[in-house]
Design a protein around this motif. Structure first.
Motif, short mmCIF file in Angstrom:
data_model
loop_
_atom_site.label_atom_id
_atom_site.label_comp_id
_atom_site.label_asym_id
_atom_site.label_seq_id
_atom_site.Cartn_x
_atom_site.Cartn_y
_atom_site.Cartn_z
N LYS A 1 -1.98 0.16 11.35
CA LYS A 1 -0.96 0.08 10.28
C LYS A 1 -0.63 1.46 9.73
O LYS A 1 0.44 1.68 9.18
N TYR B 1 -2.95 -5.35 0.14
CA TYR B 1 -1.98 -6.39 0.50
C TYR B 1 -2.40 -7.13 1.78
O TYR B 1 -2.39 -8.36 1.81
N PHE B 2 -2.74 -6.38 2.83
CA PHE B 2 -3.05 -7.03 4.11
C PHE B 2 -4.52 -7.44 4.21
O PHE B 2 -4.84 -8.52 4.70
N GLN C 1 7.46 -3.15 6.98
CA GLN C 1 6.67 -2.04 7.52
C GLN C 1 7.37 -0.70 7.28
O GLN C 1 6.73 0.29 6.95
N TYR D 1 -6.88 -2.53 13.33
CA TYR D 1 -5.63 -2.89 12.61
C TYR D 1 -5.44 -2.04 11.33
O TYR D 1 -4.31 -1.77 10.94
N PHE E 1 -2.10 0.41 -0.45
CA PHE E 1 -1.29 -0.81 -0.34
C PHE E 1 -1.80 -1.69 0.81
O PHE E 1 -1.97 -2.90 0.65
#
Lengths: 133, 158
Positions: free
Chosen positions: B16, B120-121, B102, B12, B116
């Motif tokens: 991203k 963030y994720f 996104q 992931y 980021f």
């Protein structure tokens, strides 16, 4: 919508069904697979044959005839006696040859001197030709 | 065992960055193959997770650079291509606002995008991010702060 905090964090990227179940096996098979497959015999032979042909061509280009010879260079390699014999056999008159050439008097004198130098001083070219008949 | 433990986090993280599943799949495999090859170089004082993430981030950034060079893509075209995948790929779900987020993230320079995403994720602490990216904590904080500002501006204007 301006504030980032207003957007709920959610994973939007999906994977095909069973992807993570199979991925370890896929990676394991790639790790255990031999890095290089044994090269087939024919492939090796073709590769070496090609290398030899290329080497031969390079050598031929390097050491072979350097360039095409010009007509003047070819003619310069022919002996004067052979030229005279040829003229005798074909019946071409010297005057015909000189008339077809675009050369000045200085050049004619040089040629004459070169040609007459081959024979005894008292013998002219015409006389020499007549002797050959 | 290592793959099973870390595969989702690595996948992931990469996904991203590259958006496309096939690209993410290839890169994830490459990352674990590299980990397998170089596991002897792993220093015990570094966290295994940090080391794996560092390999994954390097692979991502190299891939994006190669992609731009190979197809002579200007930055704008690459962003456009990835944004189009967010909109059209059958393997991207989520509602409009999440897709818009996104696309806003895609406007950022690649390294800032990485910073980021990690914050963030993945909610990584700055200390860990500094080890992964080889950047100072101060620079990471500034980069994240600017990234948030740019994203919020994008969300407001689009």
């Amino acid at each position: 919508m301006k504030d980032l905090n207003d957007i709920p964090k959610k994973e939007i990227f999906e994977v095909p069904d069973g992807y993570f179940e199979h991925l370890p096996q896929v990676i394991q098979s790639r790790i255990t697979k031999p890095k290089k497959q044994e090269r087939p015999y024919l492939q090796v032979v073709v590769r070496y044959a090609l290398a030899i042909v290329i080497a031969f061509v390079v050598l031929w280009l390097w050491f072979g005839p350097s360039k095409q010879q010009t007509a003047e260079e070819l003619l310069a390699g022919v002996q004067a006696e052979e030229l005279i014999q040829y003229l005798n056999e074909t019946g071409v008159e010297l005057d015909d040859i000189f008339s077809s050439l675009e050369i000045d008097e200085v050049e004619v004198d040089r040629i004459e001197e070169e040609v007459f130098g081959l024979f005894p001083e008292e013998t002219t070219l015409d006389e020499h030709i007549l002797q050959q008949l | 065992m290592l793959v099973r433990t870390y595969q989702k986090r690595v996948y992931y993280l990469i996904r991203k960055m590259v958006i496309d599943h096939d690209d993410a799949d290839d890169l994830t495999q490459e990352v674990f193959i590299k980990i397998h090859r170089h596991i002897n170089n792993f220093r015990e004082d570094a966290q295994l997770f940090t080391w794996i993430y560092r390999i994954a981030t390097n692979e991502c950034l190299s891939f994006l650079q190669r992609k731009k060079r190979r197809f002579f893509l200007p930055i704008g075209d690459l962003v456009e291509e990835l944004s189009s995948k967010v909109d059209n790929s059958p393997l991207v779900s989520g509602d409009e606002i999440q897709k818009k987020l996104q696309k806003a993230i895609l406007q950022l320079p690649e390294k800032q995008r990485l910073v980021f995403n990690l914050k963030y994720f993945d909610d990584l602490p700055y200390e860990q991010m500094a080890e992964i990216t080889g950047t100072s904590i101060g620079a990471l904080k500034a980069s994240y702060h600017h990234a948030v500002k740019k994203i919020e501006e994008y969300l407001e204007n689009h």
